[in-house]
Design a protein around this motif. Sequence first.
Motif, PDB file in Angstrom:
ATOM      1  N   THR A 114       4.054   3.522   0.160  1.00  0.00           N
ATOM      2  CA  THR A 114       4.785   2.491  -0.573  1.00  0.00           C
ATOM      3  C   THR A 114       4.214   2.317  -1.976  1.00  0.00           C
ATOM      4  N   GLU A 115       2.916   2.493  -2.126  1.00  0.00           N
ATOM      5  CA  GLU A 115       2.310   2.417  -3.460  1.00  0.00           C
ATOM      6  C   GLU A 115       2.809   3.544  -4.362  1.00  0.00           C
ATOM      7  N   PHE A 132       3.786  -8.594  -3.426  1.00  0.00           N
ATOM      8  CA  PHE A 132       2.732  -8.149  -4.336  1.00  0.00           C
ATOM      9  C   PHE A 132       1.983  -9.360  -4.880  1.00  0.00           C
ATOM     10  N   GLN A 188      -0.243   2.225   9.561  1.00  0.00           N
ATOM     11  CA  GLN A 188      -0.454   1.219   8.521  1.00  0.00           C
ATOM     12  C   GLN A 188      -1.033   1.834   7.256  1.00  0.00           C
ATOM     13  N   HIS A 215      10.652  -1.642  -5.147  1.00  0.00           N
ATOM     14  CA  HIS A 215       9.932  -1.938  -3.899  1.00  0.00           C
ATOM     15  C   HIS A 215      10.480  -3.214  -3.272  1.00  0.00           C
ATOM     16  N   GLU A 261       1.631   3.859   5.502  1.00  0.00           N
ATOM     17  CA  GLU A 261       2.630   2.968   4.918  1.00  0.00           C
ATOM     18  C   GLU A 261       2.132   2.414   3.587  1.00  0.00           C
ATOM     19  N   ILE A 262       0.891   1.977   3.548  1.00  0.00           N
ATOM     20  CA  ILE A 262       0.321   1.436   2.308  1.00  0.00           C
ATOM     21  C   ILE A 262       0.294   2.512   1.221  1.00  0.00           C
ATOM     22  N   GLY A 290      10.159   4.457   0.305  1.00  0.00           N
ATOM     23  CA  GLY A 290      10.489   3.572   1.406  1.00  0.00           C
ATOM     24  C   GLY A 290       9.914   4.174   2.676  1.00  0.00           C
ATOM     25  N   SER A 311       7.907 -11.416  -4.211  1.00  0.00           N
ATOM     26  CA  SER A 311       8.645 -10.364  -3.523  1.00  0.00           C
ATOM     27  C   SER A 311      10.106 -10.420  -3.961  1.00  0.00           C
ATOM     28  N   GLN A 370       8.883  -6.019  -0.463  1.00  0.00           N
ATOM     29  CA  GLN A 370       7.426  -5.883  -0.411  1.00  0.00           C
ATOM     30  C   GLN A 370       6.778  -7.016  -1.219  1.00  0.00           C
TER      31      GLN A 370
END
Length: 226
Positions: free
Chosen positions: A22-23, A170, A15, A165, A18-19, A27, A220, A168
């Motif tokens: 992705t930021e 936001f 996790q 993104h 992934e955060i 992908g 999203s 995702q």
Amino acid sequence: MTNILIVDDDIYILQLLEIQLTELGYGVFKAKDGTEALRILKKEICHLAVVDVMMPFMDGFSLTKEIRRQYDIPIILLTAKNQIDDKEQGFQAGTDDYLVKPFEPKELSFRIKALLRRYDHQPDDAIVRIGNTTINKKSYEVTIGNRTFLLPLKEFELLYFLMSHPAQVFSRDHLIEQIWGVDYEGDERTVDVHIKRLRERFSGLTEDFQIKTIRGVGYSLEAKGR
């Protein structure tokens, strides 16, 4: 978009990475063990793998050997051990780089970028495509089929960020920080106004994407076929 496969049996690490990734615009595909990782690689295009050494069923060394046998992608091994024997075994298995936990997110980012350049798999991040829609950050143009559009700057930057993104979610605060900057003194309604304008512009022009409102959270972008 550059896709990165993360393989680790620690859900927290999955996790967290992934955060972080992705930021940075990557992908991310996640796997809890080597078997799941190989299944993902058969179905998805991954440009780089980040693999933990200590995992059940198939350890990181074995997975590295299997990835190296079937795919031409860079591999970074993660381990909690800082022992020369592990590093030697990792490089013998075919890893390209080695990172000891805990590590700084920036260090992982630097190593990923260096390996992607070395493998020449780094795509042109200035151009994002979804279906027949292309957005080009160099020319600030949006192209749908044979038609080209020039948007107001903030609308363009907002659409580019969301298209980069897909799927995702936001928050409005996050979008303000990304598009208008941390020093912006306006309120979150600015995001709502710009989203409304983008929807009005493209709703009748393309079905490649749709900007969805996630109630209580933000927005999203949903890409067609995802």
